[in-house]
Scaffold this motif. Sequence first.
Motif, PDB file in Angstrom:
ATOM      1  N   GLN A   1      10.041  -5.749  10.129  1.00  0.00           N
ATOM      2  CA  GLN A   1       8.886  -6.414  10.726  1.00  0.00           C
ATOM      3  C   GLN A   1       7.628  -6.061   9.939  1.00  0.00           C
ATOM      4  OE1 GLN A   1       9.052  -8.406  13.328  1.00  0.00           O
ATOM      5  NE2 GLN A   1      10.978  -7.949  14.375  1.00  0.00           N
ATOM      6  N   PRO A   2       6.660  -6.995   9.766  1.00  0.00           N
ATOM      7  CA  PRO A   2       5.423  -6.671   9.037  1.00  0.00           C
ATOM      8  C   PRO A   2       4.538  -5.737   9.848  1.00  0.00           C
ATOM      9  CG  PRO A   2       5.300  -8.881   9.968  1.00  0.00           C
ATOM     10  CD  PRO A   2       6.702  -8.410  10.202  1.00  0.00           C
ATOM     11  N   ASN A   3       3.860  -4.806   9.149  1.00  0.00           N
ATOM     12  CA  ASN A   3       2.909  -3.940   9.846  1.00  0.00           C
ATOM     13  C   ASN A   3       1.568  -4.656   9.986  1.00  0.00           C
ATOM     14  OD1 ASN A   3       1.516  -3.668   7.347  1.00  0.00           O
ATOM     15  ND2 ASN A   3       2.893  -1.977   6.758  1.00  0.00           N
ATOM     16  N   GLU A   4       0.588  -3.986  10.563  1.00  0.00           N
ATOM     17  CA  GLU A   4      -0.688  -4.624  10.867  1.00  0.00           C
ATOM     18  C   GLU A   4      -1.428  -5.051   9.602  1.00  0.00           C
ATOM     19  OE1 GLU A   4      -4.810  -3.660  13.365  1.00  0.00           O
ATOM     20  OE2 GLU A   4      -3.082  -2.295  13.455  1.00  0.00           O
TER      21      GLU A   4
ATOM     22  N   ASP B   1      -2.413  -8.905   8.493  1.00  0.00           N
ATOM     23  CA  ASP B   1      -3.787  -9.317   8.183  1.00  0.00           C
ATOM     24  C   ASP B   1      -3.865  -9.984   6.805  1.00  0.00           C
ATOM     25  OD1 ASP B   1      -4.654  -8.363  10.594  1.00  0.00           O
ATOM     26  OD2 ASP B   1      -5.325  -6.419   9.804  1.00  0.00           O
ATOM     27  N   ALA B   2      -3.136  -9.435   5.843  1.00  0.00           N
ATOM     28  CA  ALA B   2      -3.130 -10.027   4.499  1.00  0.00           C
ATOM     29  C   ALA B   2      -2.546 -11.433   4.521  1.00  0.00           C
ATOM     30  CB  ALA B   2      -2.351  -9.133   3.536  1.00  0.00           C
TER      31      ALA B   2
ATOM     32  N   MET C   1      -7.253 -18.930   3.617  1.00  0.00           N
ATOM     33  CA  MET C   1      -7.767 -19.299   2.299  1.00  0.00           C
ATOM     34  C   MET C   1      -7.274 -20.677   1.873  1.00  0.00           C
ATOM     35  SD  MET C   1      -6.783 -17.630  -1.370  1.00  0.00           S
ATOM     36  CE  MET C   1      -5.290 -18.618  -1.402  1.00  0.00           C
ATOM     37  N   LEU C   2      -6.040 -21.008   2.220  1.00  0.00           N
ATOM     38  CA  LEU C   2      -5.432 -22.264   1.793  1.00  0.00           C
ATOM     39  C   LEU C   2      -5.566 -23.363   2.840  1.00  0.00           C
ATOM     40  CD1 LEU C   2      -2.185 -20.844   0.146  1.00  0.00           C
ATOM     41  CD2 LEU C   2      -4.232 -21.673  -0.990  1.00  0.00           C
TER      42      LEU C   2
ATOM     43  N   GLU D   1      -4.515  -8.871  -2.675  1.00  0.00           N
ATOM     44  CA  GLU D   1      -4.257  -8.029  -1.509  1.00  0.00           C
ATOM     45  C   GLU D   1      -2.901  -8.350  -0.891  1.00  0.00           C
ATOM     46  OE1 GLU D   1      -4.862  -5.274   1.637  1.00  0.00           O
ATOM     47  OE2 GLU D   1      -5.708  -5.510  -0.373  1.00  0.00           O
ATOM     48  N   PHE D   2      -2.565  -9.631  -0.820  1.00  0.00           N
ATOM     49  CA  PHE D   2      -1.256 -10.021  -0.283  1.00  0.00           C
ATOM     50  C   PHE D   2      -0.135  -9.503  -1.178  1.00  0.00           C
ATOM     51  CE2 PHE D   2       2.313 -12.975   0.134  1.00  0.00           C
ATOM     52  CZ  PHE D   2       2.492 -12.983   1.503  1.00  0.00           C
ATOM     53  N   ARG D   3      -0.318  -9.591  -2.489  1.00  0.00           N
ATOM     54  CA  ARG D   3       0.710  -9.107  -3.418  1.00  0.00           C
ATOM     55  C   ARG D   3       0.858  -7.592  -3.321  1.00  0.00           C
ATOM     56  NH1 ARG D   3      -1.490 -10.802  -7.765  1.00  0.00           N
ATOM     57  NH2 ARG D   3      -0.439 -12.831  -7.911  1.00  0.00           N
TER      58      ARG D   3
END
Length: 648
Positions: free
Chosen positions: A431-434, A438-439, A446-447, A513-515
């Motif tokens: 599961q993704p963390n916080e 957010d990223a 943005m898109l 940041e996402f990467r």
Amino acid sequence: MKICFFNFFFKQEALLLLLDVGPSMHDILPEIEKVCSMLIQKKLIYNKNDEVGVVLFGTEDTDNELTKEVGGYEHVVVLRHIKVVDGDLVEALQQLPRGTFAGDFLDAIVVGMDMLIKKFGPTNKGKKRLCLITNALCAIKDPYEGTKEDQVNTIAAQTTEHGMKMDCIVVRGKQSQNADKRIMEENDRLLSVFSKKCFSKAVYIESPTSLLGALRTRNISPVTVYRGDLELSPKMKIKVWVYKKTSEEKFPTLKKYSDKAPPTDKFATHEIKVDYEYRSVEDPGKVVPPEQRIKGYRYGPQVVPISSAEWEAVKFKPEKGVKLLGFTDASNIMRHYYMKDVYIFITEPGNTKAILAASAIARAMKEMKKVAILRCVWRQGQGNVVVGVLTPNVSDKDNVPDSFYFNVLPFAEDVREFQFPSFSNLPSSWQPNEQQQDAADNLVKMLDLAPTGQEEALQPDFTPNPILERFYRHLELKSKHPDAAVPPLDETLKKITEPDPDIFSQNKTVIDEFRRRFELKENPKLKKSMRRLLKEKPSGSNDEGEGFGNAYDAETVNSIENTSIVKVEKIGDLTPIQDFEAMMSRRDGPEWVSKAITNMKNKIFDLVEDSCEGDTYHKALECLVALRKGCILEQEPKQVQQFPVPSL
């Protein structure tokens, strides 16, 4: 013959392009050249007898008949008089001159109207069209008498009297931010008068991409799919006409042509006629006549012949008509149920009672959030029945009556149910963390194609099909240069098919940041049976996601890799689940799925019956879970539903 020719001639459209080439339009003129030349290219394919003229305003010179006759109308040039489309017009529109004066679109409209009236007079009503392309940022000259509104009302009355239509495309971009707001608002008000007083439509766009879709480059005459009664009950019917609202635009039909016709023959079509002959297998020299041929259907290994008489006898022949089956809540009809094209139901023109009845029903449906379910047979002899949903379309204009949209709904055989594991069932380590969430949220923002306060980037109504656009441009190029190579994709079309590089460069920090938050690795190629195992949480793994790290899962992976090499033909005692999945994944014969299911059922019964004080109950339960998953993946739910589960 003269009457027939007269009728045929006036079925064609007469179009006059009114193009603003003033200084404030110079930045957008390259896109106007593209869309106007595309318009002529499509007419050469689909409507080669249409007539087109071009009027430019905002030019340095003045060249039009009204100036010579009555004076005024300065800086308006007739680039091309109204005549049948040809390749020369395409070249002329690809090299428009750049004007040096502010354009007055009312002068251009009057000059265009005068040209159409002199050319056709009172005839050809409904087939005469003016197309105005401007940014409407320049001031309109005051008339000699009355106000500007009076002048617009007079022009609108003349267009209506002579059966003219007008499309106004107003291009507003970055240059409109520095324009005089008072002049811009006044021009918008004048254009809105046209929309109210005559057959005119104004469209406002902000991007070159939208311009490509804003100009109607192909004129398609509406054809009714159905005319008749909308039967609410045997004693209550409403007269309706049904049209297609949307339809897929396809490539022009490619045909085979021959160059064997003599060059002097001006009436040669160069078309090739293809004939087919059917010959007997036993005697290849014997031609089988049509009366000795019969169609058939594959039914297992054999072919079942069906004669034309039998086929007509078994055909379902419903009566033509549209009947109401009932109403349901709009929330019960999901958007993904819609199939095929969208239709629009309108009441019979001029039928006041039908208009009032349809309006009352549409407003009641909207107020109660209901939709109607209809049974439709569009024409007599139609081989199928259509069931669909009728959605109210309440008009916000006083002169436009209410209508309905109709979408075809699927039958039970048309529905596809796909079972996918839920993200919530994944272990916590997956599961993704916080910070990761957010990223991802920032990346989506943005898109956004429709940011607050800005025009939507790719509006469906104004976004052309880039494949078709490129095809038409290449076809025009090949007409001049037969050996020309396919040109690279146009920059404007790239904005439809590829991400905008400006957005990515402006938001590089968000992407970085996402990467950084997500470690990306190359995904190893897994064998088919392994992919199937990964679709669901493996049996025996805990909630913390340690499944593939323990000895059990290592053995599972190894056994799967081994079974992918050695073809399993029956379920053994050591690894029954892995043997079952290996048999289910075999594709060297249609019998392995049913054989695997039967073997697994027998294995579950054996584990229950041969257990000693329930020592194999746990293994039997795991096999039952694997059987259920396998039946769902192979769309064999009845095998599980009808399986008598033994009492543990």
